[in-house]
Design a protein around this motif. Sequence first.
Motif, PDB file in Angstrom:
ATOM      1  N   ILE A  36       0.860  -1.187   0.000  1.00  0.00           N
ATOM      2  CA  ILE A  36       0.000   0.000   0.000  1.00  0.00           C
ATOM      3  C   ILE A  36       0.896   1.238   0.000  1.00  0.00           C
ATOM      4  N   SER A  37       0.615   2.154  -0.913  1.00  0.00           N
ATOM      5  CA  SER A  37       1.385   3.395  -0.938  1.00  0.00           C
ATOM      6  C   SER A  37       0.430   4.576  -1.107  1.00  0.00           C
ATOM      7  N   PHE A  38       0.965   5.747  -0.880  1.00  0.00           N
ATOM      8  CA  PHE A  38       0.191   6.981  -1.020  1.00  0.00           C
ATOM      9  C   PHE A  38       0.592   7.670  -2.318  1.00  0.00           C
ATOM     10  N   TYR A  39      -0.403   8.128  -3.067  1.00  0.00           N
ATOM     11  CA  TYR A  39      -0.128   8.943  -4.237  1.00  0.00           C
ATOM     12  C   TYR A  39       0.568  10.226  -3.771  1.00  0.00           C
ATOM     13  N   LYS A  40       1.619  10.609  -4.492  1.00  0.00           N
ATOM     14  CA  LYS A  40       2.359  11.821  -4.134  1.00  0.00           C
ATOM     15  C   LYS A  40       2.241  12.830  -5.271  1.00  0.00           C
ATOM     16  N   ARG A  41       1.746  14.014  -4.947  1.00  0.00           N
ATOM     17  CA  ARG A  41       1.647  15.098  -5.934  1.00  0.00           C
ATOM     18  C   ARG A  41       3.050  15.569  -6.312  1.00  0.00           C
ATOM     19  N   PRO A  42       3.161  16.307  -7.429  1.00  0.00           N
ATOM     20  CA  PRO A  42       4.480  16.836  -7.824  1.00  0.00           C
ATOM     21  C   PRO A  42       5.146  17.679  -6.732  1.00  0.00           C
ATOM     22  N   ASP A  43       4.340  18.333  -5.876  1.00  0.00           N
ATOM     23  CA  ASP A  43       4.926  19.146  -4.796  1.00  0.00           C
ATOM     24  C   ASP A  43       5.336  18.317  -3.577  1.00  0.00           C
ATOM     25  N   GLY A  44       5.138  16.995  -3.672  1.00  0.00           N
ATOM     26  CA  GLY A  44       5.559  16.102  -2.594  1.00  0.00           C
ATOM     27  C   GLY A  44       4.493  15.791  -1.561  1.00  0.00           C
ATOM     28  N   THR A  45       3.349  16.479  -1.615  1.00  0.00           N
ATOM     29  CA  THR A  45       2.300  16.207  -0.636  1.00  0.00           C
ATOM     30  C   THR A  45       1.550  14.929  -1.004  1.00  0.00           C
ATOM     31  N   LYS A  46       1.009  14.289   0.003  1.00  0.00           N
ATOM     32  CA  LYS A  46       0.260  13.046  -0.164  1.00  0.00           C
ATOM     33  C   LYS A  46      -1.164  13.281   0.340  1.00  0.00           C
ATOM     34  N   PRO A  47      -2.108  13.540  -0.592  1.00  0.00           N
ATOM     35  CA  PRO A  47      -3.470  13.914  -0.197  1.00  0.00           C
ATOM     36  C   PRO A  47      -4.154  12.921   0.758  1.00  0.00           C
ATOM     37  N   ALA A  48      -4.018  11.617   0.510  1.00  0.00           N
ATOM     38  CA  ALA A  48      -4.681  10.639   1.382  1.00  0.00           C
ATOM     39  C   ALA A  48      -4.090  10.683   2.790  1.00  0.00           C
ATOM     40  N   GLN A  49      -2.778  10.806   2.868  1.00  0.00           N
ATOM     41  CA  GLN A  49      -2.116  10.853   4.171  1.00  0.00           C
ATOM     42  C   GLN A  49      -2.532  12.111   4.939  1.00  0.00           C
ATOM     43  N   ILE A  50      -2.589  13.242   4.251  1.00  0.00           N
ATOM     44  CA  ILE A  50      -3.015  14.496   4.885  1.00  0.00           C
ATOM     45  C   ILE A  50      -4.440  14.357   5.411  1.00  0.00           C
TER      46      ILE A  50
ATOM     47  N   ARG B  52      -9.620   7.796  12.457  1.00  0.00           N
ATOM     48  CA  ARG B  52      -8.267   7.497  11.990  1.00  0.00           C
ATOM     49  C   ARG B  52      -7.925   6.027  12.261  1.00  0.00           C
ATOM     50  N   ALA B  53      -8.311   5.539  13.434  1.00  0.00           N
ATOM     51  CA  ALA B  53      -8.069   4.130  13.783  1.00  0.00           C
ATOM     52  C   ALA B  53      -8.845   3.196  12.855  1.00  0.00           C
ATOM     53  N   LYS B  54     -10.066   3.573  12.528  1.00  0.00           N
ATOM     54  CA  LYS B  54     -10.888   2.757  11.624  1.00  0.00           C
ATOM     55  C   LYS B  54     -10.253   2.704  10.232  1.00  0.00           C
ATOM     56  N   ILE B  55      -9.792   3.855   9.741  1.00  0.00           N
ATOM     57  CA  ILE B  55      -9.135   3.898   8.431  1.00  0.00           C
ATOM     58  C   ILE B  55      -7.850   3.067   8.463  1.00  0.00           C
ATOM     59  N   ALA B  56      -7.082   3.156   9.539  1.00  0.00           N
ATOM     60  CA  ALA B  56      -5.852   2.368   9.669  1.00  0.00           C
ATOM     61  C   ALA B  56      -6.180   0.871   9.611  1.00  0.00           C
ATOM     62  N   TRP B  57      -7.263   0.474  10.277  1.00  0.00           N
ATOM     63  CA  TRP B  57      -7.693  -0.921  10.241  1.00  0.00           C
ATOM     64  C   TRP B  57      -8.047  -1.333   8.812  1.00  0.00           C
ATOM     65  N   LEU B  58      -8.745  -0.463   8.089  1.00  0.00           N
ATOM     66  CA  LEU B  58      -9.133  -0.752   6.703  1.00  0.00           C
ATOM     67  C   LEU B  58      -7.910  -0.862   5.791  1.00  0.00           C
ATOM     68  N   ILE B  59      -6.924   0.005   5.993  1.00  0.00           N
ATOM     69  CA  ILE B  59      -5.702  -0.072   5.187  1.00  0.00           C
ATOM     70  C   ILE B  59      -4.993  -1.395   5.448  1.00  0.00           C
ATOM     71  N   ASN B  60      -4.959  -1.822   6.699  1.00  0.00           N
ATOM     72  CA  ASN B  60      -4.365  -3.113   7.037  1.00  0.00           C
ATOM     73  C   ASN B  60      -5.144  -4.253   6.369  1.00  0.00           C
ATOM     74  N   ALA B  61      -6.473  -4.152   6.364  1.00  0.00           N
ATOM     75  CA  ALA B  61      -7.298  -5.168   5.690  1.00  0.00           C
ATOM     76  C   ALA B  61      -7.009  -5.185   4.193  1.00  0.00           C
ATOM     77  N   LEU B  62      -6.805  -4.018   3.606  1.00  0.00           N
ATOM     78  CA  LEU B  62      -6.473  -3.928   2.184  1.00  0.00           C
ATOM     79  C   LEU B  62      -5.107  -4.569   1.917  1.00  0.00           C
TER      80      LEU B  62
ATOM     81  N   THR C  61      -5.301   7.475  -3.070  1.00  0.00           N
ATOM     82  CA  THR C  61      -5.213   8.777  -3.741  1.00  0.00           C
ATOM     83  C   THR C  61      -5.556   9.932  -2.821  1.00  0.00           C
ATOM     84  N   HIS C  62      -6.743   9.914  -2.245  1.00  0.00           N
ATOM     85  CA  HIS C  62      -7.187  11.015  -1.386  1.00  0.00           C
ATOM     86  C   HIS C  62      -8.406  10.546  -0.603  1.00  0.00           C
TER      87      HIS C  62
END
Length: 121
Positions: free
Chosen positions: A8-22, A32-42, A88-89
Motif C-alpha cells: 500500500i502506498s500513497f499517491y504523491k503530488r508533484p509538490d511532494g504532498t500526499k493527499p490521502a495521508q493528509i 483514523r483508527a478505523k481507516i488504519a484498520w481498513l488499510i491493514n485489511a487492504l 489517492t485522497h
Amino acid sequence: MVDKNFDISFYKRPDGTKPAQIFIKSLEPKMRAKIAWLINALETCGNSLREPYSKHLDDGIFELRAKVGSDISRVLYFFVVGQQAVLTHGFVKKTNKTPPEEIKLAKKYREDFLAERSNKQ
C-alpha cells in the motif's frame, strides 16, 4: 500472523504532498483508527476486500468505507500491477452517492501516477 499480500502506498503530488495521508491525519482519533484498520485489511486481502469495507466505484477506482457514529469517511484508491494499491485522497461523505468530482480526481491522480511511473522506466 498473516503475511501482507499487497503493498500500500500513497499517491504523491508533484509538490511532494500526499493527499490521502493528509486527510487521514486530519481525522478524529476513532475515525483514523478505523481507516488504519481498513488499510491493514487492504494490505492483507488486496483485491478480494469487499463491501462493507471496500467498494468499486468506476473504472478501477475503489473506496475504503469507514463509519464512526454518524460520521462517514472515504479514502479512494486504485490497484497497480504487481499487487500494489495506491491511496489517492479522502473525503468526508455528506451525500448518498460518492460525488463524481471525487472519482474524477482519483482518476486524474491515477493517470499522473502511471505517467510518472512510466517516465522512470
